[in-house]
Motif scaffolding. Structure first.
Motif, PDB file in Angstrom:
ATOM      1  N   VAL A 180      -1.114   5.990  34.486  1.00 22.29           N
ATOM      2  CA  VAL A 180      -0.646   7.293  34.022  1.00 22.29           C
ATOM      3  C   VAL A 180       0.473   7.119  33.004  1.00 22.29           C
ATOM      4  N   PHE A 181       1.428   6.253  33.315  1.00 22.17           N
ATOM      5  CA  PHE A 181       2.510   5.987  32.367  1.00 22.17           C
ATOM      6  C   PHE A 181       1.972   5.363  31.083  1.00 22.17           C
ATOM      7  N   ARG A 182       1.032   4.439  31.210  1.00 20.03           N
ATOM      8  CA  ARG A 182       0.486   3.785  30.009  1.00 20.03           C
ATOM      9  C   ARG A 182      -0.212   4.798  29.114  1.00 20.03           C
ATOM     10  N   ALA A 183      -0.948   5.731  29.724  1.00 22.13           N
ATOM     11  CA  ALA A 183      -1.593   6.775  28.929  1.00 22.13           C
ATOM     12  C   ALA A 183      -0.553   7.636  28.216  1.00 22.13           C
ATOM     13  N   GLY A 184       0.558   7.929  28.912  1.00 27.23           N
ATOM     14  CA  GLY A 184       1.612   8.699  28.276  1.00 27.23           C
ATOM     15  C   GLY A 184       2.264   7.957  27.119  1.00 27.23           C
ATOM     16  N   ILE A 185       2.490   6.663  27.298  1.00 24.80           N
ATOM     17  CA  ILE A 185       3.099   5.866  26.232  1.00 24.80           C
ATOM     18  C   ILE A 185       2.185   5.801  25.012  1.00 24.80           C
ATOM     19  N   GLU A 186       0.902   5.613  25.245  1.00 29.38           N
ATOM     20  CA  GLU A 186      -0.043   5.513  24.130  1.00 29.38           C
ATOM     21  C   GLU A 186      -0.341   6.863  23.489  1.00 29.38           C
ATOM     22  N   SER A 187       0.010   7.965  24.184  1.00 36.53           N
ATOM     23  CA  SER A 187      -0.215   9.285  23.595  1.00 36.53           C
ATOM     24  C   SER A 187       0.845   9.652  22.561  1.00 36.53           C
ATOM     25  N   VAL A 188       1.961   8.925  22.559  1.00 36.07           N
ATOM     26  CA  VAL A 188       3.002   9.177  21.557  1.00 36.07           C
ATOM     27  C   VAL A 188       2.503   8.690  20.201  1.00 36.07           C
ATOM     28  N   ARG A 217       7.460  13.195  29.641  1.00 38.13           N
ATOM     29  CA  ARG A 217       7.213  14.639  29.567  1.00 38.13           C
ATOM     30  C   ARG A 217       5.711  14.934  29.525  1.00 38.13           C
ATOM     31  N   ASN A 218       4.946  14.100  28.853  1.00 32.66           N
ATOM     32  CA  ASN A 218       3.508  14.338  28.740  1.00 32.66           C
ATOM     33  C   ASN A 218       2.773  14.110  30.055  1.00 32.66           C
ATOM     34  N   VAL A 219       3.271  13.196  30.875  1.00 34.37           N
ATOM     35  CA  VAL A 219       2.531  12.826  32.091  1.00 34.37           C
ATOM     36  C   VAL A 219       3.164  13.383  33.357  1.00 34.37           C
ATOM     37  N   THR A 220       4.126  14.289  33.229  1.00 30.88           N
ATOM     38  CA  THR A 220       4.737  14.855  34.427  1.00 30.88           C
ATOM     39  C   THR A 220       3.725  15.549  35.342  1.00 30.88           C
ATOM     40  N   PRO A 221       2.818  16.392  34.832  1.00 32.67           N
ATOM     41  CA  PRO A 221       1.838  17.027  35.735  1.00 32.67           C
ATOM     42  C   PRO A 221       0.980  16.037  36.514  1.00 32.67           C
ATOM     43  N   PRO A 222       0.363  15.026  35.880  1.00 41.38           N
ATOM     44  CA  PRO A 222      -0.414  14.073  36.695  1.00 41.38           C
ATOM     45  C   PRO A 222       0.437  13.257  37.655  1.00 41.38           C
ATOM     46  N   LEU A 223       1.686  12.989  37.318  1.00 46.01           N
ATOM     47  CA  LEU A 223       2.563  12.292  38.252  1.00 46.01           C
ATOM     48  C   LEU A 223       2.825  13.136  39.499  1.00 46.01           C
ATOM     49  N   LEU A 224       2.999  14.430  39.318  1.00 43.63           N
ATOM     50  CA  LEU A 224       3.196  15.308  40.471  1.00 43.63           C
ATOM     51  C   LEU A 224       1.938  15.379  41.327  1.00 43.63           C
ATOM     52  N   ASN A 225       0.778  15.330  40.696  1.00 40.02           N
ATOM     53  CA  ASN A 225      -0.467  15.304  41.465  1.00 40.02           C
ATOM     54  C   ASN A 225      -0.573  14.022  42.282  1.00 40.02           C
ATOM     55  N   ASP A 226      -0.149  12.912  41.717  1.00 42.38           N
ATOM     56  CA  ASP A 226      -0.140  11.661  42.477  1.00 42.38           C
ATOM     57  C   ASP A 226       0.833  11.749  43.650  1.00 42.38           C
ATOM     58  N   LEU A 227       1.938  12.470  43.465  1.00 44.54           N
ATOM     59  CA  LEU A 227       2.892  12.643  44.559  1.00 44.54           C
ATOM     60  C   LEU A 227       2.270  13.444  45.706  1.00 44.54           C
TER      61      LEU A 227
END
Length: 297
Positions: A180-188, A217-227
């Motif tokens: 999830v973080f990697r996808a967010g980093i590559e989305s920048v 900021r881009n991956v906050t929603p999927p991170l909350l879903n993982d939580l």
């Protein structure tokens, strides 16, 4: 100064934006009316479906026996304090696991995105880690670590079932969160990096000050879903013998010959997950509104 006949309004950052046109105002009014209509239709359909479900369940031939086995009020009252005490252990495991998952997942994501041929072995090891632990069922890893590590009899290695169970959960969820973080980093967009380097920032400063804030900021929603998923999976540590909410429900159920304690445990886990699920929905809606914020014409 604005042109004659042109209205302006302030945005959240104190700047000025042109006032929405009549067409845009009409679109917003139409969307609000459709949203109200959709809300009423959803409410009505939910009530009808719930009524049919309750009537169908209560009218089933085996309902009296099922009600006695799963919805006994007396058993629920006796089980509630014990299950709630076990849930406190699940909450502690959740907090520790969530912090460790975020830290390890971010570290793995950064190591997978580091550039240069000298870092190729590191990228390979991190990719292998994510492939292995994303592909392995959590309950299998719990058995491997929970019973395999104590069998090694290594000095200084903890053998507590809670610690081993938390370790297994962290290893599995970190693999998912790292992607999830990697996808967010590559989305920048690459232009962000180029602009930062043009201003004289080093690669490390660019990653820390420019890339990571946008990625998180881009991956906050999927991170909350993982939580949300993590909140329920912490109950799996019971397979190692930890006395958590699930194990307490199992003990009470064995003593009473009734399955109501499992319903009590399930309801407590649901109540724990609902606020986080609503927070995830709010974060998703907020991100969508930010993306559409520029549509004022």
């Amino acid at each position: 100064m604005s042109a004659p006949g042109t209205e302006v309004f302030g945005d959240a950052r104190g700047g000025l934006l042109p006032a929405p046109s009549e067409v845009e105002l009409g679109r917003r009014s139409y969307r609000r009316s459709r949203q109200r209509r959709s809300t009423w239709v959803a409410l009505l359909s939910t009530l009808v479906f719930s009524t049919l479900l309750v009537v169908g369940t209560v009218s089933a031939p085996g309902w009296p026996r099922t009600q006695q086995s799963f919805l006994d009020p007396d058993v629920a009252r006796r089980a509630f304090p014990l299950v709630l005490e076990g849930l406190w252990l699940n909450l502690r495991v959740l907090v520790v696991a969530a912090v460790c998952v975020l830290a390890l997942g971010l570290a793995v994501a950064l190591l997978r995105t580091v550039r240069g041929p000298v870092w190729a072995p590191v990228r390979f090891v991190m990719a292998l880690y994510t492939d292995v632990f994303r592909g392995m069922p959590l309950i299998v890893l719990l058995y491997i670590i929970g019973f395999g590590v104590p069998g090694l009899r290594l000095q200084g290695v903890p053998t507590d079932k809670v610690v081993l169970g938390t370790t297994a959960i962290v290893l599995v969820y970190s693999a998912y969160v790292s992607e999830v973080f990697r996808a967010g980093i590559e989305s920048v967009h690459p232009s962000q990096r180029a602009a930062a380097r043009a201003l004289g920032l080093t690669h490390r400063q660019t990653t820390r000050l420019v890339v990571l804030p946008q990625a998180v900021r881009n991956v906050t929603p999927p991170l909350l879903n993982d939580l949300v998923a993590l909140q329920k999976d912490v109950g799996l540590i019971s397979v190692l013998g930890a006395i958590d909410a699930v194990r307490q429900a199992q003990i009470v159920s064995a003593n009473t010959g009734n399955f109501t304690p499992y319903i009590v445990a399930a309801l407590l886990f649901v109540l724990l997950a609902v606020p986080t699920a609503r927070l995830a929905d709010w974060a998703t809606a907020r991100a969508r509104r930010r993306q559409q914020a520029g549509s004022v014409l």
